[in-house]
Design a protein around this motif. Structure first.
Motif, mmCIF file in Angstrom:
data_model
loop_
_atom_site.group_PDB
_atom_site.id
_atom_site.type_symbol
_atom_site.label_atom_id
_atom_site.label_comp_id
_atom_site.label_asym_id
_atom_site.label_seq_id
_atom_site.Cartn_x
_atom_site.Cartn_y
_atom_site.Cartn_z
ATOM 1 N N UNK A 43 0.837 -1.193 0.000
ATOM 2 C CA UNK A 43 0.000 0.000 0.000
ATOM 3 C C UNK A 43 0.880 1.254 0.000
ATOM 4 N N UNK A 44 0.388 2.321 -0.622
ATOM 5 C CA UNK A 44 1.082 3.601 -0.574
ATOM 6 C C UNK A 44 0.874 4.209 0.808
ATOM 7 N N UNK A 45 1.962 4.452 1.523
ATOM 8 C CA UNK A 45 1.871 4.833 2.925
ATOM 9 C C UNK A 45 1.168 6.170 3.138
ATOM 10 N N UNK A 46 1.294 7.107 2.203
ATOM 11 C CA UNK A 46 0.714 8.430 2.398
ATOM 12 C C UNK A 46 -0.667 8.577 1.770
ATOM 13 N N UNK A 47 -1.153 7.502 1.163
ATOM 14 C CA UNK A 47 -2.462 7.547 0.511
ATOM 15 C C UNK A 47 -3.517 6.908 1.402
ATOM 16 N N UNK A 48 -4.714 7.428 1.337
ATOM 17 C CA UNK A 48 -5.819 6.860 2.113
ATOM 18 C C UNK A 48 -6.184 5.475 1.589
ATOM 19 N N UNK A 74 -8.501 6.634 6.180
ATOM 20 C CA UNK A 74 -7.338 6.338 7.017
ATOM 21 C C UNK A 74 -6.167 5.894 6.141
ATOM 22 N N UNK A 75 -4.968 6.317 6.510
ATOM 23 C CA UNK A 75 -3.759 5.871 5.820
ATOM 24 C C UNK A 75 -3.308 4.552 6.439
ATOM 25 N N UNK A 81 -6.642 -5.072 8.607
ATOM 26 C CA UNK A 81 -7.335 -4.040 7.843
ATOM 27 C C UNK A 81 -6.553 -3.674 6.584
ATOM 28 N N UNK A 82 -5.225 -3.618 6.690
ATOM 29 C CA UNK A 82 -4.420 -3.333 5.498
ATOM 30 C C UNK A 82 -4.594 -4.423 4.442
ATOM 31 N N UNK A 83 -4.673 -5.682 4.881
ATOM 32 C CA UNK A 83 -4.875 -6.750 3.907
ATOM 33 C C UNK A 83 -6.258 -6.655 3.289
ATOM 34 N N UNK A 84 -7.239 -6.212 4.041
ATOM 35 C CA UNK A 84 -8.572 -6.030 3.473
ATOM 36 C C UNK A 84 -8.586 -4.891 2.446
#
Length: 239
Positions: A94-99, A137-138, A146-149
């Motif tokens: 995931x792009x860390x600074x993107x929602x 949320x970033x 949640x990141x995997x979702x």
């Protein structure tokens, strides 16, 4: 959905060629949930890369959704990857600074530019994985599950016919892993075809059937048996 016949693949390093796939044949129907297991070096990742049109075989045939991609050119492979396949990896990428919402829309940029309904589609994809309340949320504000979702929602944005997952629960605790597999099972009941690579026998047991790859060949096939939960200790074949 997937029709593979006698696939072979070798990699060359200097004057040495290593054959990784040695005549793989398999068929996966639309709406099936299939896992691929095997020791490290058995050819799992190579096979998944070919199924995902990220690499091409040296020999054999690969038909996806009725189309033969065995000798397709780069443009055809790229277009099919974007339209037909969604990818989920162990690392979320995931792009860390993107929602979360912006991360989900990224595949649209590689299609025909961001479509007019791109944001709406991303919101629907996040809602489908239970994250409608986390759209802005970033990644640093999200748990691993949640990141995997978010990554799964991103894989769904172009409405693929096939989802490929490489160790999708490998970085998650047992509860988060169970939630991800529940999402996968629901996607399959909705008609998606899903293939995942795993070292975890309990993850494999959640799928319809498991193909065992050994030394570049499929040596066994066994049906799944859905467990009620994923034990914390369940990984095998780490060598």
């Amino acid at each position: 959905m997937i029709d593979v016949e006698n696939l072979t693949k070798s990699y060359r390093k200097g004057a040495t060629a290593t054959q990784v796939l040695k005549g793989v044949t398999l068929r996966i129907a639309q709406g099936e949930f299939v896992s691929i297991m095997g020791r490290s070096g058995s050819g799992k990742s190579t096979l998944l890369n070919i199924l995902g049109l990220l690499d091409q075989p040296d020999g054999g045939r690969y038909r996806l959704d009725g189309i033969d991609f065995s000798t397709a050119d780069d443009d055809a492979l790229s277009a099919a990857r974007n339209r037909k396949i969604g990818f989920v990896f162990q690392q979320f990428h995931l792009l860390e600074r993107a929602s979360a919402l912006r991360n989900v829309t990224l595949p649209l940029l590689y299609a025909d530019g961001e479509s007019d309904d791109g944001m709406a589609r991303a919101e629907m994809a996040l809602d489908a994985v239970g994250l409608s309340h986390r759209t802005h949320h970033v990644p640093s504000e999200l748990s691993g599950g949640e990141q995997q979702r978010v990554a799964i929602a991103r894989a769904l944005i172009n409405r693929p016919v096939l989802i490929l997952a490489d160790e999708p629960t490998g970085n998650l605790d047992a509860q988060a892993g169970t939630e991800i597999l529940d999402i996968f099972r629901r996607l399959v009941t909705e008609g998606r075809t899903l293939v995942l690579v795993t070292h975890d026998m309990h993850v494999a047991a959640c799928t319809d059937r498991t193909l065992v790859l050994d030394d570049g060949r499929i040596t066994a096939e066994r049906p799944g048996a859905i467990p009620s939960r994923i034990p914390r200790e369940g990984r095998i074949d780490r060598a």
